[in-house]
Design an enzyme around this catalytic site. Structure first.
Site, PDB file in Angstrom:
ATOM      1  N   GLY A   1      56.830  24.402  61.293  1.00  0.00           N
ATOM      2  CA  GLY A   1      57.987  25.105  60.752  1.00  0.00           C
ATOM      3  C   GLY A   1      57.688  26.570  60.478  1.00  0.00           C
ATOM      4  CB  SER A   2      59.427  28.930  58.242  1.00  0.00           C
ATOM      5  OG  SER A   2      60.693  28.762  58.843  1.00  0.00           O
ATOM      6  CB  THR A   3      53.805  27.552  57.450  1.00  0.00           C
ATOM      7  OG1 THR A   3      53.695  26.518  58.448  1.00  0.00           O
ATOM      8  CG2 THR A   3      54.352  26.964  56.161  1.00  0.00           C
ATOM      9  CG  PHE A   4      53.487  29.007  64.082  1.00  0.00           C
ATOM     10  CD1 PHE A   4      52.198  28.523  64.263  1.00  0.00           C
ATOM     11  CD2 PHE A   4      54.040  29.796  65.088  1.00  0.00           C
ATOM     12  CE1 PHE A   4      51.482  28.825  65.416  1.00  0.00           C
ATOM     13  CE2 PHE A   4      53.337  30.104  66.237  1.00  0.00           C
ATOM     14  CZ  PHE A   4      52.048  29.613  66.402  1.00  0.00           C
ATOM     15  CE  LYS A   5      60.667  31.540  60.566  1.00  0.00           C
ATOM     16  NZ  LYS A   5      61.811  31.454  59.641  1.00  0.00           N
TER      17      LYS A   5
END
Length: 491
Positions: free
Chosen positions: A218-222
């Protein structure tokens, strides 16, 4: 001697020679194979004939050995605070064998390691019983407690990994639901039933979610998407407005992807603002501009597409090689066919907190003999220079802004600089047909400006009694990450 007798004598001589050759072959060539065969009961009896060495956390043993009766296995393994430490120790059972540290370092713990040969020989000559050595871990007991109790309080399936970014030491590794390895350490029928019950449970308590399960991050990969964009010059000013509209239309598709915050917060905003509010449109567009090859290159420098050995094996997280443009864009927000272990996202966070250098994660500080002499000591070992110091510090700036002014505010610690990023990952055959996963990654800095701790928290809320609207990394994961960071900072 007549001819028939001569033939019989020659034939018997050949049989005798063949028997001698076979006996010699079995005795020498197949000695190790037979001695260590899983069905050689003498080997099993020997393995449980004496107390085993211990696994050490914070200077104290979290394992032991207990005298048994009614069986030719003299001792069985015991575990202190078994469920909390099971992802670290694994189990060692008279019937089921050994896993994780109990399995990987069985030679040291049993005393059969080649490096203990002299000690073993002296013990045999003096009549002493064989003794096992100890495995000293890198685990911080207070951080481990904070991680485990945080997950248990949610009644969640999940995992937490905390690293020291400067060295790669694993400070905490929790996975829930967990199990007590002591309950099936013996060979009784009852203990066998308990193991089978654990194996059959749908929530998989025997699985180490921190190392052996992969999920969309999810958005932690951003944070990695931002690092790739800065490193490859796709973004040169994190405060400059982008042309990424919301909702964002995927290339070669009619699909439009929105955000969990009002459009005004995300429409054509800068990379820094995009991270602050976790704007999908910004990171979809950035990943597309970076391209699949440069995105994958950056991901691999952080450890993706490669198994990690800590020394327990961790499965490889995946940034796929063959992606079309829509799939490439989706990886920018941690979706699509991208997968990660909690350990891997902790490594990404730690690498950025360590100014771009990723250290190899390790769980064992020292192997020592029964006399407490050091057999092997670990030392920090760089895995790779993932991104430049300038890139890493720029991503830190954005993560710290996200904690102070954005979606990661529940990780704030008074008087401490904290960087963080929330994540909510959709999954399932139709993407939204399952309750989403909640992620949170963060790091904290000490008074010297160094980061002694980076944390990744993963929560699978499928068995939690909460509404879907409450499932978010900032709500579920951030308080756990904060407690772990505080435990390390207090130490």
């Amino acid at each position: 001697m007549n001819r028939p007798l001569r033939h019989i004598a020659v034939f018997c001589g050949i049989l005798t020679l063949a028997l001698l050759l076979r006996a010699t072959w079995v005795q020498f060539a197949e000695n190790d194979k037979l001695a260590n065969h899983e069905k050689n009961r003498r080997v099993q009896i020997e393995a449980f004939s004496h107390p085993r060495g211990d696994i050490i956390v914070g200077g104290k043993s979290i394992t032991g050995s207990k005298k048994t009766s009614g069986t030719d296995f003299a001792y069985k393994r015991t575990f202190k605070e078994g469920p909390m430490y099971a992802p670290v120790t694994g189990y060692f059972s008279q019937a089921q064998g050994g896993t994780f540290l109990e399995g990987v370092h069985n030679g040291i713990l049993s005393g059969n390691d080649d490096r203990l040969f002299i000690k073993r020989t002296l013990d045999m000559l003096t009549g002493k019983k064989q003794q096992g050595g100890d495995v000293v871990t890198t685990i911080d007991p207070e951080a481990q407690k904070a991680a485990y109790e945080g997950l248990v309080s949610l009644n969640a399936k999940g995992a937490v990994v905390a690293l020291d970014p400067r060295t790669g030491k694993i400070l905490a590794m929790a996975s829930t639901p967990s199990y007590d390895p002591s309950v099936f350490a013996g060979i009784s029928t009852e203990e066998g039933k308990k193991f089978k019950e654990l194996e059959k449970r749908a929530d998989k308590p025997l699985s180490n979610r921190a190392l052996r399960e992969i999920y969309p991050p999810g958005s932690t990969f951003k944070i990695l998407t931002a690092a790739a964009a800065l490193e490859h010059g796709v973004v040169t000013d994190i405060d400059e407005r982008t042309d990424a509209e919301t909702p964002y239309k995927l290339p070669l598709s009619s699909t439009r992807i929105g955000n969990d915050v009002p459009d005004a917060n995300c429409d054509k905003v800068s990379l820094k603002t995009g991270m602050q509010w976790s704007c999908n449109n910004v990171f979809l567009d950035v990943a597309l501009k970076v391209g699949k090859d440069r995105m994958r290159e950056t991901a691999e420098k952080f450890g993706f597409n490669e198994e990690q050995f800590i020394p327990v094996r961790a499965v490889a997280s995946s940034y796929p090689e063959r992606l079309d443009k829509p799939q490439t864009a989706l990886t920018g927000m941690g979706q699509g066919s991208l997968t990660s272990t909690p350990l891997q996202m902790a490594m990404v966070t730690a690498g950025l907190a360590n100014d771009g250098e990723v250290m190899k994660p390790y769980l064992v500080e020292e192997l020592r003999g029964p006399d407490l002499s050091a057999i092997e000591k670990a030392s920090p070992d760089p895995l790779s220079r993932a991104v430049s110091e300038k890139t890493a510090k720029t991503v830190q700036e954005m993560m710290e802004n996200t904690v102070e002014n954005g979606t990661a505010n529940k990780a704030r610690i008074d008087g401490v600089t904290v960087g963080g990023k929330t994540g909510t990952a959709q999954h399932g055959a139709d993407v939204n047909d399952e309750r989403p996963y909640a992620w949170f990654v963060s790091y904290a800095k000490n008074s010297e400006g160094e980061s002694p701790v980076a944390v990744a928290v993963f929560v699978d809320p499928s068995n939690m009694d909460i509404p879907r609207s409450e499932i978010a990394g900032g709500k579920l994961g951030a308080p756990i990450a904060k407690a772990v960071m505080e435990a390390v900072l207090d130490r």
